[in-house]
Enzyme design. Structure first.
Site, PDB file in Angstrom:
ATOM      1  N   LYS A 190     -57.446 -49.167   6.336  1.00 19.06           N
ATOM      2  CA  LYS A 190     -57.179 -48.598   5.049  1.00 19.06           C
ATOM      3  C   LYS A 190     -57.144 -49.970   4.003  1.00 19.06           C
ATOM      4  O   LYS A 190     -57.110 -51.086   4.400  1.00 19.06           O
ATOM      5  CB  LYS A 190     -55.794 -47.795   5.162  1.00 19.06           C
TER       6      LYS A 190
HETATM    7  C1  LIG Z   1     -56.430 -42.391   8.207  1.00 19.31           C
HETATM    8  C2  LIG Z   1     -56.510 -41.208   7.805  1.00 19.31           C
HETATM    9  C3  LIG Z   1     -55.310 -40.368   8.550  1.00 19.31           C
HETATM   10  C4  LIG Z   1     -54.595 -40.739   9.505  1.00 19.31           C
HETATM   11  O1  LIG Z   1     -54.037 -41.904   9.308  1.00 19.31           O
HETATM   12  P1  LIG Z   1     -53.629 -42.728  10.565  1.00 19.31           P
HETATM   13  O2  LIG Z   1     -52.473 -43.799  10.035  1.00 19.31           O
HETATM   14  O3  LIG Z   1     -54.661 -43.350  11.218  1.00 19.31           O
HETATM   15  O4  LIG Z   1     -52.879 -41.817  11.564  1.00 19.31           O
HETATM   16  C5  LIG Z   1     -55.542 -39.283   7.795  1.00 19.31           C
HETATM   17  N1  LIG Z   1     -56.162 -38.665   7.051  1.00 19.31           N
HETATM   18  C6  LIG Z   1     -57.057 -39.090   6.582  1.00 19.31           C
HETATM   19  C7  LIG Z   1     -58.169 -38.513   5.343  1.00 19.31           C
HETATM   20  C8  LIG Z   1     -57.509 -40.473   6.874  1.00 19.31           C
HETATM   21  O5  LIG Z   1     -58.376 -41.281   6.344  1.00 19.31           O
END
Ligand SMILES: *Cc1c(COP(=O)(O)O)cnc(C)c1O
Length: 375
Positions: A190
């Protein structure tokens, strides 16, 4: 072979070692105390929400949100089909039935028209969803005011999955703001990472207090371990929160850098017939977390999969657009309500390397795309 270019690798801002070292020296390394609190305060600053609970992952934040909203076996939870599975996975694991809706072509996020039609039909059936979950896809804010107005007519709460969109703005305000709750992620891919982590944000102190209670094993205020319900061990370690704290200071710069990567792709590729990039509606200031293209093979002369293989041969990672959830074996029998945009975007889409990258790195990607073009 030239070094591999990844889609969205974690990158350090430089202050991580200092915050980490302060945390380790202080001895406050558990998932509580001054560091997660400081991270939560910084998150409130960045998101505009009044309350934030830092947790172990974005998926954990969504899980807590579904618990707080009272999702139970047999309830329906609605989201867009074009998203990552984590949006809906916790609700399904709680026994909820997902309903997948289409996305709008101008934003690739939840289509308000489809939502309105489906809510009207659901009201007639006498079975409204427990929650509607728009996703701020690839850093693009959903059309939240319209979605809130529609859901408000039937009293259905809106939870934003803003995991991919920290730093984005919708009509001038931070993404998710206005929804009952919004979930964020600090996973390694992210825009800001803690090395892993997430947050649940809201303007309602009661919702965040409830989420915090559930995230810390639902311990009641008694010395003898009293539980009215069961919770989770979802706290964010202070060690990880210190990394997040250092990173969040760089959010604006990170957004600017991702937008610059997008702008360079747009400039270098926009003359190619049959190639378009993800649109940005007038009400959106996206982060361009990922630069995503659409290929019309008849005009471009190659399919997204052919382009992906050529990039891979040059040691460049690219990925198809999220495979719609109604097409996943995990949700066999599900359908996508709407005209079929999600499937179209999946079939024609490709995500390009979009993290911190030099213009020389980006030129490697651009050269391959131009070489694959056969008009
Ligand atoms: C990355 C992501 C998540 C989950 O986040 P994590 O921290 O990896 O559990 C949920 N929804 C979307 C759309 C994502 O891209």
């Amino acid at each position: 072979m030239r070094p591999r270019l990844h889609l969205s690798p974690p990158s350090l801002v430089g202050g991580e070692l200092a915050t980490l070292s302060r945390t380790l020296t202080s001895g406050w390394i558990a998932p509580a105390g001054p560091v997660p609190e400081a991270f939560e305060a910084a998150l409130c600053g960045a998101t505009g929400f009044e309350h934030a609970a830092a947790v172990a992952s974005g998926t954990a934040a969504l899980h807590l949100a579904y618990r707080v909203l009272g999702v139970e076996r047999g309830d329906e939870v609605w989201t867009q089909s074009l998203t990552f599975v984590a949006t809906i996975a916790p609700a399904v694991q709680m026994g909820a039935k997902p309903r997948f809706l289409d996305v709008a072509p101008d934003s690739w996020t939840l289509d308000p028209e489809v939502l309105e039609t489906q809510l009207r039909l659901a009201a007639r059936r006498g079975k409204l969803p427990r929650a509607v979950v728009p996703v701020d896809l690839y850093g693009q804010p959903a059309d939240l005011d319209v979605i809130l107005e529609i859901c408000g007519r039937w009293g259905v709460p809106v939870l934003c999955d803003s995991a991919e969109a920290l730093g984005a703005h919708y009509r001038g305000r931070p993404v998710g703001k206005g929804a009952a709750m919004a979930a964020f992620s600090f996973n390694g891919n992210k825009i800001i990472t803690a090395g892993g982590g997430g947050a649940l944000c809201s303007d309602d102190p009661a919702l965040i207090a409830r989420a915090r209670h559930l995230a810390t094993q639902a311990k009641e205020a008694a010395p003898h371990y009293q539980h009215e319900t069961t919770g989770y061990s979802y706290g964010l370690s202070s060690v990880l929160a210190s990394v997040g704290l250092a990173q969040i200071g760089a959010l604006r710069a990170r957004v600017a850098a991702r937008r610059l990567v997008f702008a360079r792709y747009a400039e270098a590729l926009s003359d190619l017939p049959g190639l378009t990039l993800m649109p940005e509606p007038g009400w959106a200031q996206a982060t361009r977390w990922l630069t995503v293209l659409q290929l019309d093979p008849a005009r471009f002369g190659a399919t997204p999969e052919e382009l992906r293989r050529e990039l891979e041969a040059a040691n460049i990672e690219s990925r198809p657009v999220w495979k719609p959830l109604h097409m996943q074996p995990a949700f066999r029998g599900a359908r996508c309500h709407g005209p079929g945009q999600a499937v179209r975007l999946f079939e024609r889409g490709l995500c390009l390397p979009s993290g911190a990258m030099s213009s020389a790195d980006q030129d490697r990607v651009i050269e391959i795309i131009r070489a694959v073009f056969r008009g």
